[in-house]
Write an enzyme that holds these catalytic residues in place. Structure first.
Site, PDB file in Angstrom:
ATOM      1  N   HIS A 359       0.662  -1.060   0.286  1.00 16.45           N
ATOM      2  CA  HIS A 359      -0.127  -0.252   0.148  1.00 16.45           C
ATOM      3  C   HIS A 359       0.711   1.175  -0.317  1.00 16.45           C
ATOM      4  CE1 HIS A 359      -3.969  -2.106   0.766  1.00 16.45           C
ATOM      5  NE2 HIS A 359      -3.496  -2.557   2.118  1.00 16.45           N
ATOM      6  N   LYS A 551      -7.860  14.294   5.885  1.00 18.88           N
ATOM      7  CA  LYS A 551      -7.079  12.502   5.515  1.00 18.88           C
ATOM      8  C   LYS A 551      -6.303  12.989   7.002  1.00 18.88           C
ATOM      9  CE  LYS A 551      -6.406  13.865   1.238  1.00 18.88           C
ATOM     10  NZ  LYS A 551      -6.441  13.359   0.212  1.00 18.88           N
ATOM     11  N   ARG A 552      -5.457  11.981   6.195  1.00 18.79           N
ATOM     12  CA  ARG A 552      -4.422  11.393   7.680  1.00 18.79           C
ATOM     13  C   ARG A 552      -4.003  12.685   7.115  1.00 18.79           C
ATOM     14  NH1 ARG A 552      -4.068   7.445  12.031  1.00 18.79           N
ATOM     15  NH2 ARG A 552      -2.113   8.956  12.801  1.00 18.79           N
ATOM     16  N   LYS A 557       1.467  14.459   2.158  1.00 17.86           N
ATOM     17  CA  LYS A 557       0.111  14.868   1.230  1.00 17.86           C
ATOM     18  C   LYS A 557      -0.024  16.035   0.744  1.00 17.86           C
ATOM     19  CE  LYS A 557      -2.400  10.598   3.638  1.00 17.86           C
ATOM     20  NZ  LYS A 557      -2.469   9.944   2.872  1.00 17.86           N
ATOM     21  N   THR A 659      -8.472   6.949  -1.291  1.00 10.36           N
ATOM     22  CA  THR A 659      -9.523   6.236  -1.825  1.00 10.36           C
ATOM     23  C   THR A 659     -10.560   7.297  -1.453  1.00 10.36           C
ATOM     24  OG1 THR A 659      -9.324   4.901   0.879  1.00 10.36           O
ATOM     25  CG2 THR A 659      -9.375   4.052  -1.212  1.00 10.36           C
ATOM     26  N   LYS A 663     -14.495   8.833  -2.972  1.00 12.32           N
ATOM     27  CA  LYS A 663     -15.512   8.858  -2.398  1.00 12.32           C
ATOM     28  C   LYS A 663     -15.895  10.043  -2.738  1.00 12.32           C
ATOM     29  CE  LYS A 663     -13.346   6.114   1.447  1.00 12.32           C
ATOM     30  NZ  LYS A 663     -12.758   5.723   2.721  1.00 12.32           N
TER      31      LYS A 663
HETATM   32  C1  Z57 Z   1      -2.457   3.586   5.062  1.00  9.82           C
HETATM   33  O1  Z57 Z   1      -3.486   4.280   5.755  1.00  9.82           O
HETATM   34  C2  Z57 Z   1      -1.671   3.796   3.461  1.00  9.82           C
HETATM   35  C3  Z57 Z   1      -0.436   2.698   3.707  1.00  9.82           C
HETATM   36  C4  Z57 Z   1       0.175   2.242   4.127  1.00  9.82           C
HETATM   37  O2  Z57 Z   1       1.279   1.993   4.035  1.00  9.82           O
HETATM   38  C5  Z57 Z   1      -0.045   2.102   5.811  1.00  9.82           C
HETATM   39 BR1  Z57 Z   1       1.083   1.642   7.090  1.00  9.82          BR
HETATM   40  C6  Z57 Z   1      -1.118   3.036   5.749  1.00  9.82           C
HETATM   41  C7  Z57 Z   1      -2.934   3.896   2.774  1.00  9.82           C
HETATM   42  C8  Z57 Z   1      -1.834   4.519   1.454  1.00  9.82           C
HETATM   43  O3  Z57 Z   1      -1.231   5.828   2.010  1.00  9.82           O
HETATM   44  C9  Z57 Z   1      -3.397   5.152   0.439  1.00  9.82           C
HETATM   45  O4  Z57 Z   1      -2.735   5.646  -0.416  1.00  9.82           O
HETATM   46  C10 Z57 Z   1      -4.104   4.099   0.509  1.00  9.82           C
HETATM   47  O5  Z57 Z   1      -5.661   4.499  -1.036  1.00  9.82           O
HETATM   48  C11 Z57 Z   1      -4.573   3.384   1.135  1.00  9.82           C
HETATM   49  O6  Z57 Z   1      -3.465   2.705   2.206  1.00  9.82           O
HETATM   50  C12 Z57 Z   1      -5.202   1.978   0.965  1.00  9.82           C
HETATM   51  O7  Z57 Z   1      -4.681   0.861   0.177  1.00  9.82           O
END
Ligand code: Z57
Length: 815
Positions: A359, A551-552, A557, A659, A663
């Site tokens: 991810h 978002k976080r 970001k 994501t 939304k």
């Molecule tokens: C997290 O929320 C995501 C990636 C990570 O390696 C960790 Br740890 C936590 C997120 C990404 O930052 C997003 O870009 C992505 O949409 C989401 O994971 C789901 O794939």
């Protein structure tokens, strides 16, 4: 099988019975919380029956199951969803009205289980929803953290974290399953197994033993009978650690310490998203999750199967990022040491069972564990990792003879600067398929982070672009829009076939339809304004452009880029009070990890800017800035339907997918964004004319980063300089120049994510946004087209792709 009634009268009867027998109270003396709990139990009853039928159908069919292993699940509130999925809201409204309460009152008691940080945890929840909806036999495994993601409050604008005691009033949505408890070991020693001449089988004697107690949450499918489960493990002291002799010998404190140590394992969710904190307790959590889950998977397998040959045909395990990757070694240990399979067979079974989803591309999010830590906590697993690595490197050597540098790059063990286990490497070596979460992400993974692996095993790499569930993020979050869509499309089938939204494109030029579309957005903005006023005291104008960045808080970001834009608007309006600018509400939402000091300072700056802007008599008529505290799934469901503009402005090449972008587009927000993650795919689908694109692409960003001088941008761009100088002058800190100096220093010093380089392009793009906003009908048309063409981003599509390309599972219909 017992069955619940399906009429209003049955529902009412069950409510009364549950109030009396489950809550132990009466209508006369029931509290609001009793009312909620009773309603929850009555709705739950409707799901239990479906769950029982699902379990029976699965037992009968003995199908291949998907086991989703994830350290996080960000489920959101359950009541609204379960009312929808059992079609019982129509009963509750009249009953509640009779009792003089509203459904919204009752819902305010529903606590969202915050068992995740952000995108990764929410994706797990969306995929579970879609698997159930598509009748895929699946179980999610996770940890029942006693404290979920912290609650965020602001004191003098600074984030303060409070514990999330989410089960305080009891959780009506989960079922304890103590019969299925498991025992897990840690620490201790290993020794040769007497009967094994190869030396590959050994014996582990743990030094600490802990019990895993499962409970499960029901995951119903929409428009189908399937109800799957998410099984969550909580750590408790095992009976061995209730060492009675110690109690007897006056060592009460020591005995209790053992209990506390065991229970600490599932005490709290690590609140870091996309960064790593190499704490031993975290590794302990991870191993606890996989050890309990694998034992449970094997238990389930053996209910209907014998021997091991069929294991990979009946079991497919999806690893959600590297957090559960110790499962690869644990399955090897179980097969080799406990079930006495020979190594090669065990390895073949293991490799065919696992798949891994990556991810991220951020190096700081790629987990590595010091060998010394693994050796101490999981001595047998460390040996197994060495053995796996040994055989793997032999394979590599055969393919690339003499290429020592490649061996070093591919090795599961990093040697320099210190010896560490690279969990992503272990994941790739131990899996059949590896996938990224958006096209760009997968391409960059194969070209950079996992390049040597992509060269070695090109066929292993797949893309499966993320998606979101339209049930929660359109139907539940945005009932007004859902009703309009259903009316236009003729039925509700779009909720399980989201491509049907394309039918809206035909009316994107119909002024009457556009008028209704705008009315929905406006009504949603009125609702949001009430929430914002309640949580911040700030009154916002429902006719202003609603510009959201939710978002976080993370540097990549680039919330600070958005903030520079806000400060530029503030400066402009102060200098030219009569300037004709588009009225805007800028809404930020998000938490920063408690140890992420630069982002906590940025949150403080956002609050300070908000205070200054909102109290300026001239500026505040056209601009408002709000940061409602404690952004979570519930609040996302309030904000997203009201958004006009979706800020997706990460530096290209850094956001794996995103994501929230999906939304927001589905709910008719237009995106202002970079060519990053899934933004690219959104733009491809909604059309370049309906997307505000700006900034460097991933290649340009990578090139520029090699020789980057942020100060040059500061010096050559007067607007940028003015914005940064406004911060430096202490304008947002009552003249104190030192408070926010680190923000300024970080932008002018390193500007790690090239915000200054993208600033001018971002500003010009925001001008295009303003221009577009001035033609409200044209904006509404673009908004409709965003929804109409975003059907691809349903997590149903995502799950279908996993099923076809990776899992090779078939649905099992439940009668
Ligand atoms: C997290 O929320 C995501 C990636 C990570 O390696 C960790 Br740890 C936590 C997120 C990404 O930052 C997003 O870009 C992505 O949409 C989401 O994971 C789901 O794939």
């Amino acid at each position: 099988m017992r069955s619940v009634g399906s009429t209003l009268a049955d529902f009412e009867q069950d409510l009364i019975s549950n109030l009396y027998y489950q809550r132990g109270t009466t209508l006369e003396s029931a509290s609001g919380s009793d009312g909620y709990q009773t309603l929850a139990l009555t709705v739950r009853d409707r799901l239990v029956e479906r769950y029982a039928r699902t379990a029976a159908a699965h037992y009968e069919a003995n199908p291949r199951f998907v086991y989703y292993l994830s350290a996080e699940y960000l489920l959101g509130r359950q009541l609204g969803q379960n009312l929808l999925y059992t079609d019982t809201e129509r009963f509750v409204r009249p009953i509640a009205a009779d009792l003089g309460v509203t459904l919204e009152d009752l819902e305010s008691y529903d606590v969202e289980p915050g068992l995740g940080n952000g995108g990764l945890g929410r994706l797990a929840a969306c995929l579970m929803d879609s698997m159930a909806t598509l009748d895929i036999p699946a179980v999610g495994y996770g940890i029942r953290y006693e404290f979920g993601i912290f609650k965020q409050a602001f004191r003098d604008g600074a984030q303060v974290e409070r514990p999330d005691d989410w089960t305080f009033y009891g959780n009506p949505w989960e079922f304890p399953a103590p019969d299925d408890r498991q025992v897990v070991g840690f620490y201790g020693t290993t020794a040769a197994a007497l009967d094994d001449p190869t030396g590959l089988r050994r014996q582990w004697t743990p030094g600490e033993v802990v019990r895993g107690e499962p409970s499960h949450m029901l995951v119903p499918g929409y428009g189908t009978q399937t109800v799957n489960i998410i099984r969550l493990w909580q750590a408790r002291a095992s009976r061995q650690s209730f060492d009675l002799s110690r109690f007897g010998a006056g060592q009460y404190k020591e005995a209790v310490e053992d209990i506390v140590r065991a229970e600490n394992i599932s005490k709290v969710l690590y609140p870091d998203d996309s960064t790593e904190q190499g704490r031993e307790l975290r590794l302990k959590q991870q191993y606890f999750l996989v050890a309990c889950s694998l034992r449970d998977i094997i238990r389930r397998y053996r209910l209907r199967n014998t021997g091991w040959d069929a294991f990979p045909a009946k079991v497919v395990i999806q690893l959600n990022d590297t957090h559960p990757v110790m499962a690869v070694t644990e399955l090897m240990r179980l097969l080799v040491d406990e079930y006495k399979l020979d190594w090669d067979l065990a390895w073949s079974i293991t490799r065919r069972t696992f798949n891994y989803t990556c991810h991220t591309l951020l190096p700081e999010a790629l987990e590595t564990w010091p060998v010394a830590v693994v050796e101490r906590l999981l001595p047998r697993h460390m040996e197994i990792i060495y053995a796996i690595n040994h055989f793997f490197l032999q394979e590599v050597e055969a393919t690339y003879p003499g290429d020592l540098d490649r061996l070093r790059r591919l090795s599961i063990i990093q040697e320099e600067p210190d010896k560490r286990v690279r969990m992503a490497h272990l994941a790739v070596v131990g899996s059949t398929a590896v996938n990224g979460v958006a096209e760009l992400h997968t391409r960059l993974l194969a070209a950079t982070t996992l390049r040597d692996f992509a060269e070695l095993w090109p066929q292993k790499f797949h893309n499966v672009t993320n998606g979101v569930t339209p049930r929660r993020f359109v139907r539940l979050a945005n009932p007004r829009l859902s009703e309009l869509i259903t009316e236009r499309l003729g039925d509700e089938s779009w909720l399980t076939d989201l491509d049907r939204l394309e039918g809206l494109a035909g009316v994107a030029d119909d002024p009457a339809f556009l008028e209704r579309w705008r009315a929905v957005k406006r009504a949603n903005k009125v609702d949001l304004a009430a929430h914002v006023e309640r949580s911040t005291g700030v009154v916002i104008d429902p006719d202003a452009l609603c510009d959201v960045m939710i978002k976080r808080f993370h540097e990549y970001k680039r919330q600070h880029l958005k903030l520079l834009h806000v400060i530029m608007l503030f400066n402009r309006l102060r200098e030219h009070p009569d300037l004709d600018v588009v009225p805007r509400t800028v809404l930020f939402g998000g938490k920063a990890a408690p140890g992420y000091h630069s982002m906590k300072l940025l949150l403080r700056l956002v609050n300070a800017v908000a205070e200054t802007v909102n109290t300026d008599p001239v500026v505040s008529r056209r601009l408002k800035v709000v940061l409602p505290p404690d952004y979570n799934v519930t609040r996302a469901q309030w904000i997203i339907p009201a958004a006009d503009l979706s800020e997706q402005i990460s530096l290209a090449g850094k956001e794996a997918s995103g994501t929230g972008n999906m939304k927001l587009a589905l709910n008719g927000a237009l995106t202002i964004g970079t060519l990053d993650g899934a933004n690219i795919e959104i733009r491809d689908r909604v059309g370049a004319d309906n997307f505000f694109l700006f900034g460097l692409d991933a290649q340009e960003a990578a090139d520029l980063r090699r020789d980057y001088h942020p100060r040059a941008y500061y010096e050559s761009d007067p607007d940028l300089r003015a914005a940064i100088d406004t911060i430096a002058a202490g304008t947002f800190a009552k003249g104190d120049r030192s408070l926010f100096a680190p923000v300024v220093d970080s932008m002018l010093g390193r500007d790690e994510y090239l915000a200054l380089a993208d600033y001018r392009a971002y500003l010009e793009c925001q001008e295009r946004v303003e221009h577009a906003w001035r033609d409200q009908e044209a904006w509404a048309r673009m908004s409709v087209l965003n929804s109409a063409r975003s059907g691809f981003f349903s997590s149903d599509r995502t799950v279908r792709e996993y099923c076809d390309r990776i899992w090779r599972v078939e649905p099992v219909r439940v009668a």
